[in-house]
Design an enzyme around this catalytic site. Structure first.
Site, PDB file in Angstrom:
ATOM      1  N   GLY A  13       0.839  -1.212   0.000  1.00 39.13           N
ATOM      2  CA  GLY A  13       0.000   0.000   0.000  1.00 39.13           C
ATOM      3  C   GLY A  13       0.864   1.248   0.000  1.00 39.13           C
ATOM      4  CG  ASN A  14      -1.090   5.060   0.181  1.00 36.71           C
ATOM      5  OD1 ASN A  14      -1.024   4.866  -1.035  1.00 36.71           O
ATOM      6  ND2 ASN A  14      -2.161   5.552   0.772  1.00 36.71           N
ATOM      7  CB  CYS A 127       2.618   9.307  12.800  1.00 36.59           C
ATOM      8  SG  CYS A 127       0.950   9.826  13.233  1.00 36.59           S
ATOM      9  CB  SER A 158      -2.281  12.183   6.102  1.00 39.07           C
ATOM     10  OG  SER A 158      -2.459  12.793   7.355  1.00 39.07           O
ATOM     11  N   GLY A 160      -5.801   7.244   7.754  1.00 33.09           N
ATOM     12  CA  GLY A 160      -6.480   6.111   7.131  1.00 33.09           C
ATOM     13  C   GLY A 160      -7.539   5.516   8.040  1.00 33.09           C
ATOM     14  N   GLY A 162      -7.664   2.734   9.558  1.00 35.43           N
ATOM     15  CA  GLY A 162      -7.137   2.093  10.772  1.00 35.43           C
ATOM     16  C   GLY A 162      -7.027   3.082  11.913  1.00 35.43           C
ATOM     17  CB  THR A 163      -5.519   6.494  12.050  1.00 30.87           C
ATOM     18  OG1 THR A 163      -4.271   6.024  11.554  1.00 30.87           O
ATOM     19  CG2 THR A 163      -5.294   7.576  13.085  1.00 30.87           C
ATOM     20  NE  ARG A 164     -10.093   9.334   8.514  1.00 32.47           N
ATOM     21  CZ  ARG A 164     -10.545  10.559   8.702  1.00 32.47           C
ATOM     22  NH1 ARG A 164     -11.606  10.770   9.461  1.00 32.47           N
ATOM     23  NH2 ARG A 164      -9.972  11.582   8.124  1.00 32.47           N
ATOM     24  CG  ASN A 269       0.382  11.965   9.139  1.00 32.96           C
ATOM     25  OD1 ASN A 269       0.554  12.715   8.177  1.00 32.96           O
ATOM     26  ND2 ASN A 269      -0.656  11.154   9.227  1.00 32.96           N
TER      27      ASN A 269
END
Lengths: 295, 336
Positions: A13-14, A127, A158, A160, A162-164, A269
């Protein structure tokens, strides 16, 4: 070290793709394998174009050819890393984990890496942790820090899924890193998502409670020296102005501009995670070589 | 049975105006009086929600959990609400407040970031809270965009979703458009709420517009005591809605006494629309920034309004109070 140390990237991925470009610039490491799920993904396509050994077979591809790499950069998800980690360890390889799985010790390159040179699995915390823990440590190196607090503001684009979905995980993990690695007695972390367009650069503010009579010049010097050390691997890591002293606290304002290897420059981040991961790999390789040379 | 649910947030939004220095006796006095006046829901938390006590937003004089426990003890009928901003507070904070007896959980996000809230709203439901989603800075999203965000909260278990005008920047017709979009787009079982600020002197007018558009949860703060120029004064809201024939459950005359006898003596300053607070509404800046900008302005010798306008230009969102010091230092440097 004449020969570069071979590495594998798990995840196309990114993050995995950005990591590949950074590893290609390393004098110490060489990205040799990239493993993804989707053979048609942009990441695998780019890896193929760069001459990496590319596979959509998952971790199996790496552990069946352990001679092809020493470090495995995990850029998938916490769940995937939990499943992959034992296989990577059994193959005698070392995991550098960019996911929130937190199986091994957390590492911040300029602060605590030498304590964990032989850990089978090290992780990059968050991050916000990579951006702020060095500064907490810089202050704590001069004067006791009973409490440190950080605010990380990142561009919505920025952050994604998962973080959210697990934003509490970010604040908890970062707070723990501030304490255990940064050296604050108690830590608190706050994360703010800002949807402004054009997207803003990652901003971090670090507050440390200190003795009002602490040596301010020494704190300033320590902060600047730490910034330079982080900027060695994250060139866009900058102080916004001088540390601000107000009674029993010092505030340090930071901005992180990404190198824009694959990710956009505002995503400092994400950039600080991939940049720190490369630094961790390089340092671990050097520490190992040193230990092996003296053995 | 009241026609709508009135929430008094003097002990939460008003915490900003008190720089989070509310004492237990203040909370007991206000909660007792509001309860006697018939206000059905009383919100108590640090101004920036549970876990907000910090260098960034200001430390609390007393742990908010002590304040919540005291209020729960003090009231006979009213329900106690708490606010939580994911990213600042965590799920454990919700659990602790629930154990103390809070029964309405308001989970707040910026108006485009609702997808950081589902786990908190889900937990709120699991714990037996009435779960409320709070879409802040609602002027920064379109009615359709806001509905999309409200649906995320509804899907996560929110029983009420608020159009929250944190900057006091919305015009009445913009409130109508946003509340209507939610009212028409959400399930009929999901209530729509409105939270206004007074920065453009529109908190009451906007609340009326919201009620006309179908909002059935409305917020006020007694004497308007809240962030920025304050909120819709609860006593005025009760009186105005009463004249409209809307039953809020609260008694107008009793609310006048709460305002003049209990809350006004607690206030550090009158809630007025002055230069800086008007600019909050005009430039669309988070109301809680006001006192932080004033403090940063004093320290760096920069007018607070310049800091606020710059924060607006940078499209700062709620929670970015740390940016104000940074801006103040920069403006001071630029002038040196």
């Amino acid at each position: 070290m004449s020969e570069k140390v071979p590495c594998a990237i798990l995840g196309s991925g990114n993050i995995g793709t950005d990591l590949m470009y950074k590893l290609q610039r390393s004098d110490v490491l060489e990205p040799r394998v990239m493993v993804g799920i989707d053979p048609d993904s942009d990441g695998l396509r780019r890896a193929r174009a760069e001459g990496l050994d590319v596979s959509a077979d998952g971790v199996r591809h790496i552990v069946e050819h352990p001679e092809d790499c020493r470090f495995v950069f995990e850029a998938t998800s916490a769940g995937a890393h939990r499943a992959n980690a034992p296989l990577i360890a059994q193959a005698g390889l070392q995991s550098i984990d960019l996911t929130p799985a937190k199986l091994g010790p957390g590492v911040v390159p300029p602060v605590n890496l030498d304590e964990h040179w032989d850990a089978p699995d090290v992780n990059l915390i968050t991050c916000g942790g990579q951006a702020t823990i060095p500064m907490v440590a810089a202050v704590a190196a001069v004067t006791p820090v009973p409490y440190a607090e950080i605010v990380a503001t990142i561009a919505s684009r920025s952050a994604g899924p998962g973080t959210r979905q697990s934003i509490d995980e970010f604040t908890r993990t970062t707070a723990r890193g501030i304490e255990q690695i940064g050296g604050a007695q108690r830590g608190k972390a706050i994360i703010i998502l800002n949807p402004a367009e054009p997207p803003l650069l990652m901003r971090d503010t670090v507050f440390c409670r200190i003795d009002p009579d602490a040596d301010r010049d020494a704190i300033r010097a320590s902060v600047h020296a730490m910034r330079e050390r982080v900027a060695e691997y994250v060139p866009g890591y900058r102080l916004r102005g001088e540390p601000d002293f107000d009674g029993d606290r010092v505030a340090i304002f930071l901005e992180v501009e990404g190198a824009a290897d694959y990710l956009p420059s505002y995503a400092g981040n994400l950039d600080i995670m991939t940049a720190a991961a490369v630094r961790v790999g390089e340092e671990l390789a050097r520490l190992r070589a040193r230990v092996e040379a003296t053995a | 049975m009241a026609d709508l649910t009135l929430v008094d947030s003097t002990l939460r939004d008003g915490s900003h105006a008190k720089r989070h220095r509310l004492r237990v006796e203040d909370v007991v006095a206000v909660a007792t009086a509001l309860d006697r006046a018939g206000v059905p829901v009383i919100e108590i938390s640090h101004g920036d929600g549970l876990g907000g006590a910090s260098f960034t937003y200001g430390f609390s004089l007393r742990d908010e959990l002590d304040l919540i426990a005291a209020a729960v003890e003090a009231v006979a009928r009213a329900r106690i609400a708490v606010l939580l901003l994911p990213g600042i507070g965590v799920k454990d904070d919700l659990a602790r407040a629930r154990e103390l007896g809070a029964s309405v959980a308001r989970v707040a996000t910026h108006c485009t970031e609702a997808d950081i809230a589902p786990s908190h709203l889900g937990l709120a439901r699991e714990l037996g809270y009435e779960a409320v989603g709070f879409l802040m800075m609602a002027h920064m999203n379109t009615p359709a965009g806001l509905l999309e965000q409200a649906r995320i909260m509804e899907d996560a278990g929110a029983q009420v979703v608020y159009v929250t005008d944190s900057a006091g920047a919305l015009m009445p017709e913009e409130v109508t458009a946003r509340v209507s979009a939610l009212r028409e787009g959400l399930s009929p079982q999901t209530a729509v709420g409105f939270h206004g600020h007074e920065n453009l002197s529109l908190a009451i007018a906007n609340t009326l517009a919201a009620v006309d558009a179908g909002a059935t949860w409305v917020d006020g703060c007694t004497c308007g005591m809240g962030a920025g120029a304050g909120n819709a004064p609860t006593e005025v809201l009760v009186a105005v809605l009463g004249k409209r024939g809307v039953d809020t459950g609260a008694d107008t005359f009793a609310m006048l006494d709460v305002a003049d006898d209990v809350v006004r003596p607690l206030m550090d300053r009158p809630q007025v629309v002055d230069r800086a607070s008007l600019l909050l509404g005009y430039a669309g800046v988070y109301s809680s920034f006001l006192l932080h900008a004033q403090r940063a302005g004093e320290r760096f010798g920069v007018p607070a309004q310049d800091i606020l306008v710059e924060a607006g230009r940078r499209k700062a969102v709620g929670g970015q109070e740390d940016l104000l010091i940074d801006i103040a230092a920069e403006l001071a440097g630029a002038r040196a």
